[in-house]
Scaffold this active site. Structure first.
Site, PDB file in Angstrom:
ATOM      1  N   GLU A  84      -1.686  15.708  -7.590  1.00 52.48           N
ATOM      2  CA  GLU A  84      -3.267  15.465  -8.199  1.00 52.48           C
ATOM      3  C   GLU A  84      -3.961  16.404  -7.315  1.00 52.48           C
ATOM      4  OE1 GLU A  84      -6.327  12.708  -5.972  1.00 52.48           O
ATOM      5  OE2 GLU A  84      -4.399  11.668  -6.570  1.00 52.48           O
TER       6      GLU A  84
ATOM      7  N   CYS B 298      -8.613   5.722  -4.030  1.00 52.71           N
ATOM      8  CA  CYS B 298      -8.745   4.788  -4.358  1.00 52.71           C
ATOM      9  C   CYS B 298      -8.477   3.471  -3.975  1.00 52.71           C
ATOM     10  CB  CYS B 298      -7.795   4.867  -6.056  1.00 52.71           C
ATOM     11  SG  CYS B 298      -6.766   3.861  -5.852  1.00 52.71           S
TER      12      CYS B 298
END
Length: 315
Positions: free
Chosen positions: A132, A201
């Site tokens: 990521e 998140c």
């Protein structure tokens, strides 16, 4: 007949698959239906070996680089995101490609672009080498993003312009660790631009909060997930910090060393965002074989988030 010892099993809710993982797996499944096998996937679609092996059995071929893919077969980019150079190269080769990047990761990419276009120096809070992080840093020209991994990094960071800074974060980090790093940055650079909405998140936050609730009373916490799964590794750290006497990361019930359970009467159980529910049930059944298990579900949030499939696969 031998009486089984009692075991209270505190089961986290929510746990396991998040909306981004669900979507990424569905993208591979739908691509196989649409185009047939093989479909190539650049990097593990999610960081879980069991998921990868199931998709391989359906006809997915996992590779690390685009150069390993033939021009005439579809390729899917993993949920973690990819540098801009990857879809650019796929386009140059006229490949069919589908981007399974989690929409919450894509949101961070958009923020990075926005800050870059506003001529801000960008700090990314994340772990070096994680796909990521590689994908996020690869949205912009090399050298545009400074990576900060620790509070010490934040204290030592020397920007070009103290008055023109912004930070973004990897989505799967520890909420608490990130808060400490952000505080260190803001104490040094009060004007640093912050994300519109926190980048960590919802699923990472929810899974950590559930662990914080049951960890203080747990003699042992088991987290189901891969060692390459950032959010799973963080759950072990969160459990220990929150007061669990011990915490272990396991890929499945096969990894359990039953000597861990000597003298144990209370177990906490959760799963990272890329771990399927059948692995959770496998651990519960393995415990039932050896203990008189009482399951207590510790529910801290309802998750109703879903993400649409890319248009090329929808409908």
């Amino acid at each position: 007949m031998t009486t089984k010892p009692p075991l209270t099993l505190r089961l986290a809710a929510p746990r396991g698959f998040c909306a981004g993982v669900d979507r990424a797996i569905q993208i591979v499944e739908e691509a196989l239906k649409k185009w047939g096998a093989p479909v190539y996937v650049r990097h593990e679609i999610v960081h879980n070996r069991h998921v990868v092996e199931r998709l391989e059995a359906l006809g997915a071929i996992f590779v690390e680089e685009l150069e390993e893919c033939p021009d005439d077969r579809p390729v899917i980019f993993s949920a973690h995101g990819v540098p801009k150079s990857v879809p650019a190269e796929a386009g140059r080769r006229n490949m069919i490609y589908v981007d399974a990047t989690c929409p919450l990761v894509s949101k961070v990419h958009v923020e990075a672009e926005r800050h870059f276009n506003a001529a801000r120096e960008i700090v990314l809070i994340g772990h070096a080498g994680h796909p990521e992080v590689i994908g996020t840093m690869g949205q912009l020209p090399e050298g545009s993003v400074a990576l900060i991994e620790t509070v010490e990094d934040a204290r030592a960071f020397q920007p070009r312009d103290h008055a023109n800074l912004a930070f973004i974060t990897q989505t799967t980090l520890s909420v608490d660790d990130t808060a400490d790093i952000v505080a260190a940055l803001q104490s040094r650079f009060p004007g640093i631009a912050t994300p519109h909405k926190e980048d960590i998140c919802y699923a990472t936050t929810n899974r950590q909060e559930a662990v914080k609730v049951f960890a203080p009373g747990a003699e042992l916490v088991l987290v189901i997930g891969a060692r390459t799964s950032s959010n799973s590794v963080r759950l072990v750290e969160v459990a220990l910090r929150a007061g669990a006497q011990d915490a272990k990361l396991i890929a499945s019930a096969d990894d359990i060393d039953w000597s861990w359970f000597n003298g144990i009467t209370t177990l906490g159980l959760t799963a990272g965002a890329s771990a399927p529910e059948d692995l959770v049930q496998g651990v519960i059944e393995a415990c039932r074989d050896r203990f008189e298990v009482t399951v207590e579900t510790v529910k801290t949030a309802d998750e109703t988030v879903t993400f649409k499939l890319p248009r090329v696969l929808a409908g």
